[in-house]
Scaffold this motif. Structure first.
Motif, mmCIF file in Angstrom:
data_model
loop_
_atom_site.group_PDB
_atom_site.id
_atom_site.type_symbol
_atom_site.label_atom_id
_atom_site.label_comp_id
_atom_site.label_asym_id
_atom_site.label_seq_id
_atom_site.Cartn_x
_atom_site.Cartn_y
_atom_site.Cartn_z
ATOM 1 N N GLY A 49 5.089 17.975 4.410
ATOM 2 C CA GLY A 49 3.718 17.517 4.454
ATOM 3 C C GLY A 49 2.772 18.541 3.858
ATOM 4 N N GLY A 50 1.584 18.077 3.480
ATOM 5 C CA GLY A 50 0.582 18.980 2.938
ATOM 6 C C GLY A 50 -0.564 18.208 2.329
ATOM 7 N N THR A 51 -1.621 18.921 1.985
ATOM 8 C CA THR A 51 -2.727 18.269 1.303
ATOM 9 C C THR A 51 -2.365 17.972 -0.151
ATOM 10 O OG1 THR A 51 -3.695 20.453 0.894
ATOM 11 C CG2 THR A 51 -4.536 19.211 2.771
ATOM 12 N N PHE A 52 -1.490 18.813 -0.743
ATOM 13 C CA PHE A 52 -1.069 18.621 -2.144
ATOM 14 C C PHE A 52 -2.294 18.459 -3.038
ATOM 15 C CE2 PHE A 52 2.730 16.561 0.082
ATOM 16 C CZ PHE A 52 3.444 17.752 0.098
ATOM 17 N N TRP A 90 11.207 13.605 1.852
ATOM 18 C CA TRP A 90 10.001 12.784 1.782
ATOM 19 C C TRP A 90 8.786 13.693 1.641
ATOM 20 C CZ3 TRP A 90 10.729 8.713 6.296
ATOM 21 C CH2 TRP A 90 11.851 7.916 5.996
ATOM 22 N N LEU A 91 7.979 13.451 0.611
ATOM 23 C CA LEU A 91 6.724 14.161 0.422
ATOM 24 C C LEU A 91 5.615 13.380 1.100
ATOM 25 C CD1 LEU A 91 7.097 15.147 -3.355
ATOM 26 C CD2 LEU A 91 7.747 16.468 -1.329
ATOM 27 N N MET A 92 4.901 14.037 2.005
ATOM 28 C CA MET A 92 3.979 13.346 2.894
ATOM 29 C C MET A 92 2.571 13.938 2.777
ATOM 30 S SD MET A 92 4.533 12.780 6.980
ATOM 31 C CE MET A 92 4.380 14.540 7.357
ATOM 32 N N PRO A 93 1.751 13.411 1.863
ATOM 33 C CA PRO A 93 0.378 13.916 1.749
ATOM 34 C C PRO A 93 -0.464 13.572 2.967
ATOM 35 C CG PRO A 93 0.732 12.044 0.269
ATOM 36 C CD PRO A 93 2.067 12.372 0.872
ATOM 37 N N ASN A 94 -1.305 14.534 3.382
ATOM 38 C CA ASN A 94 -2.204 14.326 4.513
ATOM 39 C C ASN A 94 -3.455 13.583 4.068
ATOM 40 O OD1 ASN A 94 -1.611 17.777 5.249
ATOM 41 N ND2 ASN A 94 -0.436 16.057 6.027
ATOM 42 N N HIS A 117 -6.286 10.335 -5.518
ATOM 43 C CA HIS A 117 -5.762 11.186 -6.584
ATOM 44 C C HIS A 117 -4.592 12.036 -6.085
ATOM 45 C CE1 HIS A 117 -8.558 10.069 -9.639
ATOM 46 N NE2 HIS A 117 -9.626 10.542 -9.019
ATOM 47 N N ARG A 118 -4.686 12.544 -4.873
ATOM 48 C CA ARG A 118 -3.585 13.356 -4.341
ATOM 49 C C ARG A 118 -2.327 12.513 -4.172
ATOM 50 N NH1 ARG A 118 -4.262 14.951 0.484
ATOM 51 N NH2 ARG A 118 -6.131 13.788 1.060
ATOM 52 N N LEU A 119 -2.519 11.276 -3.727
ATOM 53 C CA LEU A 119 -1.393 10.351 -3.572
ATOM 54 C C LEU A 119 -0.759 10.041 -4.926
ATOM 55 C CD1 LEU A 119 0.182 8.502 -1.584
ATOM 56 C CD2 LEU A 119 -1.484 6.729 -2.099
ATOM 57 N N GLU A 120 -1.582 9.795 -5.935
ATOM 58 C CA GLU A 120 -1.055 9.469 -7.260
ATOM 59 C C GLU A 120 -0.283 10.639 -7.859
ATOM 60 O OE1 GLU A 120 -1.054 6.451 -8.812
ATOM 61 O OE2 GLU A 120 -1.793 5.790 -6.864
ATOM 62 N N MET A 121 -0.743 11.869 -7.635
ATOM 63 C CA MET A 121 -0.023 13.031 -8.156
ATOM 64 C C MET A 121 1.331 13.189 -7.483
ATOM 65 S SD MET A 121 -2.945 15.942 -8.946
ATOM 66 C CE MET A 121 -3.950 15.738 -7.460
ATOM 67 N N VAL A 122 1.402 12.887 -6.193
ATOM 68 C CA VAL A 122 2.694 12.938 -5.494
ATOM 69 C C VAL A 122 3.618 11.837 -6.005
ATOM 70 C CG1 VAL A 122 3.843 12.716 -3.256
ATOM 71 C CG2 VAL A 122 1.741 14.062 -3.448
#
Length: 211
Positions: free
Chosen positions: A7-10, A34-38, A53-58
């Motif tokens: 997890g992270g803000t990414f 699993w990459l889990m954006p906050n 935008h953070r979700l799209e980059m992940v």
């Protein structure tokens, strides 16, 4: 399945996130990470760019690395992203899977400040990423936890192993850079090809992020 959770803000996601996650998957022979954006991280005031935008980059990183899968359980939540809440939900939704919560030493040392942190050990294992030769305060609470719970990957092959409660130390190729430093590099127009994937760089430039 055996699943790593990172997890992270990414903000943005970078090789300092990606490489340790790959190391965890390889050393613990996990099925997926699993990459889990906050959405609302409890330990930070805000993020620089939007959740979209953070979700799209992940998503782009997951397309590039088949070892990864996007987990959007936290970014779609309108309350703070407490890890124990998330792991409780994942354990309920995937009762047959075994979860490995991936974190670095900085986060591990601060774990007693987390919401209901001790409950994590009843929900998952911890995959602790740090360079070889690291040390901790021998009197700290987390040193006690590490001595009590540390296990080797061979433990996972034991017929008596449990699905939670252990700490696995991972030798990782850590990138000594933070997202804030990368944002500063981007703002200054510096080359970030050594710390960001090409797809991430293209996305940032396309949407004029971190300018």
């Amino acid at each position: 399945m055996r699943i790593g959770i990172l997890g992270g803000t990414f903000d943005p996601i970078h090789l300092g996130h990606i490489n340790p996650a790959l190391d965890v998957k390889q050393q613990l022979n996990l099925d997926q990470v699993w990459l889990m954006p906050n959405h609302i991280p409890p330990h930070k005031n805000t993020t620089v760019v939007s959740s979209h935008h953070r979700l799209e980059m992940v998503k782009l990183v997951c397309q590039q690395y088949p070892q990864f899968k996007l987990c959007d359980i936290e970014i779609n939540r309108n309350t703070p992203s407490y890890s124990v809440t998330t792991l409780t939900l994942l354990a309920q939704q995937y009762p047959n899977d075994e979860f490995f919560f991936i974190m670095g030493m900085d986060s591990f040392i601060q774990l007693p400040l987390w919401h209901q942190w001790q409950s994590l050990f009843a929900l998952c294992h911890i995959a602790l990423c740090q360079r070889p030769g690291w040390s901790m305060d021998t009197h700290s609470e987390m040193t006690k936890q590490l001595l009590l719970r540390q296990a080797t990957p061979d433990y996972l092959n034991s017929p008596t192993h449990t699905k939670y409660g252990k700490i696995f130390c991972i030798n990782s190729k850590l990138t000594d850079i933070s997202s804030s430093e990368i944002r500063e590099m981007l703002a200054q127009g510096l080359d970030t090809s050594s710390v960001l994937t090409p797809a991430t760089i293209n996305y940032i430039h396309q949407h004029k992020l971190y300018c």
